[in-house]
Design a protein around this motif. Sequence first.
Motif, PDB file in Angstrom:
ATOM      1  N   ARG A  74       0.769  -1.010  -0.167  1.00  0.00           N
ATOM      2  CA  ARG A  74       0.031   0.069   0.047  1.00  0.00           C
ATOM      3  C   ARG A  74       0.873   1.208   0.071  1.00  0.00           C
ATOM      4  O   ARG A  74       1.712   1.262   0.961  1.00  0.00           O
ATOM      5  N   VAL A  75       0.702   1.982  -0.996  1.00  0.00           N
ATOM      6  CA  VAL A  75       1.533   3.771  -1.057  1.00  0.00           C
ATOM      7  C   VAL A  75       0.527   4.219  -0.128  1.00  0.00           C
ATOM      8  O   VAL A  75      -0.492   4.697  -0.056  1.00  0.00           O
ATOM      9  N   LEU A  76       1.209   4.572   1.135  1.00  0.00           N
ATOM     10  CA  LEU A  76       0.751   5.566   2.101  1.00  0.00           C
ATOM     11  C   LEU A  76       0.843   7.039   1.911  1.00  0.00           C
ATOM     12  O   LEU A  76      -0.094   7.746   2.166  1.00  0.00           O
ATOM     13  N   ALA A  77       2.100   7.447   1.196  1.00  0.00           N
ATOM     14  CA  ALA A  77       2.449   8.816   0.963  1.00  0.00           C
ATOM     15  C   ALA A  77       3.619   8.999   0.145  1.00  0.00           C
ATOM     16  O   ALA A  77       4.282   8.164   0.121  1.00  0.00           O
TER      17      ALA A  77
ATOM     18  N   LEU B 175       6.406   6.372   0.627  1.00  0.00           N
ATOM     19  CA  LEU B 175       6.162   5.393   1.652  1.00  0.00           C
ATOM     20  C   LEU B 175       5.449   4.181   1.352  1.00  0.00           C
ATOM     21  O   LEU B 175       4.014   4.618   1.200  1.00  0.00           O
ATOM     22  N   VAL B 176       5.985   3.014   1.604  1.00  0.00           N
ATOM     23  CA  VAL B 176       5.178   1.992   1.233  1.00  0.00           C
ATOM     24  C   VAL B 176       4.912   0.994   2.330  1.00  0.00           C
ATOM     25  O   VAL B 176       5.750   0.566   2.887  1.00  0.00           O
ATOM     26  N   GLU B 177       3.739   0.556   2.493  1.00  0.00           N
ATOM     27  CA  GLU B 177       3.397  -0.369   3.838  1.00  0.00           C
ATOM     28  C   GLU B 177       3.422  -1.951   2.804  1.00  0.00           C
ATOM     29  O   GLU B 177       2.468  -2.091   2.172  1.00  0.00           O
TER      30      GLU B 177
ATOM     31  N   VAL C 161       8.313   0.529   3.938  1.00  0.00           N
ATOM     32  CA  VAL C 161       9.754   0.745   3.340  1.00  0.00           C
ATOM     33  C   VAL C 161       9.724   2.249   2.699  1.00  0.00           C
ATOM     34  O   VAL C 161       8.586   2.665   2.318  1.00  0.00           O
ATOM     35  N   LYS C 162      10.841   2.888   2.184  1.00  0.00           N
ATOM     36  CA  LYS C 162      10.930   3.881   1.502  1.00  0.00           C
ATOM     37  C   LYS C 162      11.238   3.354  -0.060  1.00  0.00           C
ATOM     38  O   LYS C 162      12.081   2.552  -0.163  1.00  0.00           O
ATOM     39  N   LEU C 163      10.237   3.607  -0.698  1.00  0.00           N
ATOM     40  CA  LEU C 163      10.705   3.245  -2.373  1.00  0.00           C
ATOM     41  C   LEU C 163      11.006   4.358  -3.153  1.00  0.00           C
ATOM     42  O   LEU C 163      10.279   5.303  -3.446  1.00  0.00           O
ATOM     43  N   HIS C 164      12.262   4.376  -3.772  1.00  0.00           N
ATOM     44  CA  HIS C 164      12.887   5.285  -4.467  1.00  0.00           C
ATOM     45  C   HIS C 164      12.534   4.726  -6.159  1.00  0.00           C
ATOM     46  O   HIS C 164      12.729   3.867  -6.453  1.00  0.00           O
ATOM     47  N   PHE C 165      12.385   5.934  -6.785  1.00  0.00           N
ATOM     48  CA  PHE C 165      12.130   5.531  -8.185  1.00  0.00           C
ATOM     49  C   PHE C 165      12.749   6.752  -9.132  1.00  0.00           C
ATOM     50  O   PHE C 165      12.974   7.780  -8.742  1.00  0.00           O
ATOM     51  N   LYS C 166      13.220   6.298 -10.269  1.00  0.00           N
ATOM     52  CA  LYS C 166      13.677   7.417 -11.381  1.00  0.00           C
ATOM     53  C   LYS C 166      12.349   7.798 -12.255  1.00  0.00           C
ATOM     54  O   LYS C 166      12.322   8.960 -12.590  1.00  0.00           O
ATOM     55  N   ARG C 167      11.414   6.992 -12.507  1.00  0.00           N
ATOM     56  CA  ARG C 167      10.138   7.313 -13.040  1.00  0.00           C
ATOM     57  C   ARG C 167       9.195   6.583 -12.494  1.00  0.00           C
ATOM     58  O   ARG C 167       9.408   5.303 -12.139  1.00  0.00           O
TER      59      ARG C 167
ATOM     60  N   GLY D 119      -3.376   2.727   6.989  1.00  0.00           N
ATOM     61  CA  GLY D 119      -2.023   2.095   7.135  1.00  0.00           C
ATOM     62  C   GLY D 119      -2.071   1.776   8.549  1.00  0.00           C
ATOM     63  O   GLY D 119      -2.705   2.367   9.224  1.00  0.00           O
ATOM     64  N   ARG D 120      -1.145   1.006   8.930  1.00  0.00           N
ATOM     65  CA  ARG D 120      -0.617   0.643  10.240  1.00  0.00           C
ATOM     66  C   ARG D 120      -0.051   1.907  11.084  1.00  0.00           C
ATOM     67  O   ARG D 120       0.821   2.753  10.289  1.00  0.00           O
ATOM     68  N   VAL D 121      -0.278   2.206  12.265  1.00  0.00           N
ATOM     69  CA  VAL D 121       0.282   3.314  12.838  1.00  0.00           C
ATOM     70  C   VAL D 121       1.751   3.207  12.965  1.00  0.00           C
ATOM     71  O   VAL D 121       2.483   4.067  12.747  1.00  0.00           O
ATOM     72  N   SER D 122       2.469   1.969  13.034  1.00  0.00           N
ATOM     73  CA  SER D 122       3.612   1.411  13.207  1.00  0.00           C
ATOM     74  C   SER D 122       4.261   1.997  11.583  1.00  0.00           C
ATOM     75  O   SER D 122       5.686   2.371  11.801  1.00  0.00           O
ATOM     76  N   SER D 123       3.688   2.064  10.741  1.00  0.00           N
ATOM     77  CA  SER D 123       4.352   2.503   9.382  1.00  0.00           C
ATOM     78  C   SER D 123       4.367   3.986   9.235  1.00  0.00           C
ATOM     79  O   SER D 123       5.190   4.471   8.515  1.00  0.00           O
ATOM     80  N   LEU D 124       3.580   4.638   9.857  1.00  0.00           N
ATOM     81  CA  LEU D 124       3.365   6.203   9.710  1.00  0.00           C
ATOM     82  C   LEU D 124       4.265   6.934  10.839  1.00  0.00           C
ATOM     83  O   LEU D 124       4.870   7.843  10.700  1.00  0.00           O
ATOM     84  N   ILE D 125       4.643   6.352  12.292  1.00  0.00           N
ATOM     85  CA  ILE D 125       4.940   7.163  13.261  1.00  0.00           C
ATOM     86  C   ILE D 125       6.346   7.536  13.092  1.00  0.00           C
ATOM     87  O   ILE D 125       6.656   8.516  13.514  1.00  0.00           O
ATOM     88  N   HIS D 126       7.181   6.601  12.168  1.00  0.00           N
ATOM     89  CA  HIS D 126       8.677   7.126  12.197  1.00  0.00           C
ATOM     90  C   HIS D 126       8.629   8.081  10.849  1.00  0.00           C
ATOM     91  O   HIS D 126       9.839   8.513  10.585  1.00  0.00           O
ATOM     92  N   THR D 127       7.623   8.148  10.092  1.00  0.00           N
ATOM     93  CA  THR D 127       7.793   8.740   9.017  1.00  0.00           C
ATOM     94  C   THR D 127       7.122  10.055   8.773  1.00  0.00           C
ATOM     95  O   THR D 127       6.693  10.613   7.925  1.00  0.00           O
ATOM     96  N   GLN D 128       6.338  10.420   9.835  1.00  0.00           N
ATOM     97  CA  GLN D 128       5.277  11.459   9.952  1.00  0.00           C
ATOM     98  C   GLN D 128       5.805  12.780   9.654  1.00  0.00           C
ATOM     99  O   GLN D 128       5.366  13.563   8.747  1.00  0.00           O
TER     100      GLN D 128
END
Length: 430
Positions: free
Chosen positions: A76-79, A87-89, A95-101, A408-417
């Motif tokens: 799930r793409v959260l933000a 930010l993907v759950e 995880v942090k998902l990096h892309f060029k395109r 999304g889960r709180v644990s997925s968001l709390i460190h990336t707010q």
Amino acid sequence: MRGLSFDIVIVGAGPAGLAAAASAARSGASIGLLDDNPRIGGQIWRGGIEQVPTLQARRWMARATTDTITALQRARVLAPLSTDTLLVELPDGAVKLHFKRLILATGARERFLPFPGWTLPGVMGAGGLQALVKGGLPIEGQRVVVAGSGPLLLAVASSLTQKGARVQYIAEQTTWTKLAAFGLRLPGYPKQLRQASALGWGLRGVPLHADAWVTGAHGTERLETVTIQSRQGQTEIACDYLACGFGLWPNTELATALGCEILDHAVRVDPWQHTSRQDIYCAGEATGIGGLDLALLEGQIAGFAASGQGEAARACLPERERTQSFTRHLEHTFSLRPELKKLSSADTIICRCEDVTYQEVQRHPGWRSAKLQTRCGMGPCQGRICGAATAFLFGWTQDSVRPPVTVGRVSSLIHTQEDAHSHQPEEDTQ
């Protein structure tokens, strides 16, 4: 938080996303293919390659299964965290998902229009009921009324009939005149003509009524009867399920959060499926409702264009134009009639999450005012149902999307707010 990096990230593994992944993979680029379902295929090709019934679906799934494509399921793409990071759950953490395109193939959802009784148990989206039946819901011998607008009604009715349902009535809100004019154009589109003929044969004996629409659903504990308005007046029909849908509505929430321009409730793209954002493409129903064939073509063009295969993308353009012409005929044929705006009574629920009624929202000048004063659109679905309804009823638009884009889960968001709000990139940590 761990990070993943790809040349191209594709959000959505339905037909458009699969076509984009298969096309981009020909360049040798590394590709991340995300979907929030446990198997690829999206809503239309549910169940993965082992269960899909068509050869076309199996072929596209096979093409999108290569060494250069990493499929991330239940993702799930959260933000958006920055211009090139999402930010993907995942099931085992965020995880942090990096892309060029980035290619968005987020699809569409059913559009519901409120009417008295539409929240009763037994009243369901047409595609939703079909999906539940495919998942094991017993339907044999159950009385079903199918109502709304568009070709999906016939496909759902045919599918339910094959599973043993007693489809009592198909109510199509568009006029016989429009349907006849559409039928005269079908010989110019042989594939669609064959599909329509197959549906018609599968539904022989099932009454189809044009100029007909639901005005109310009735029952105490659950659905018992529905009222249909037609040329002959009102008819009450006993049934166990009402499968109702008024077309599809593009999923644009992630595109909006990324800053892509939205036009007429869909993501605006150029001929190469490129959005208003640099290095972001969009394909399929999120760019406007066009059906399976158009989604596959747009996915191919987006995949080729995003991976630098310009000539391959160009080769798809004539067929896309031809398919778009058919889509324009569909849009005209099944455009919603104005009478549907008058179905709701004062106490009809508009926002199901927050129990907001028609009377409460109609006094407001726009979406923002209604949201602030009534909480319309602030429930768990975040306006995904009532937003489409109020767009039709009042011409409102949802002017912003705040992260998280989906639950999304709180644990997925709390460190990336802080990241999600500031949109500033941050070094990966293991």
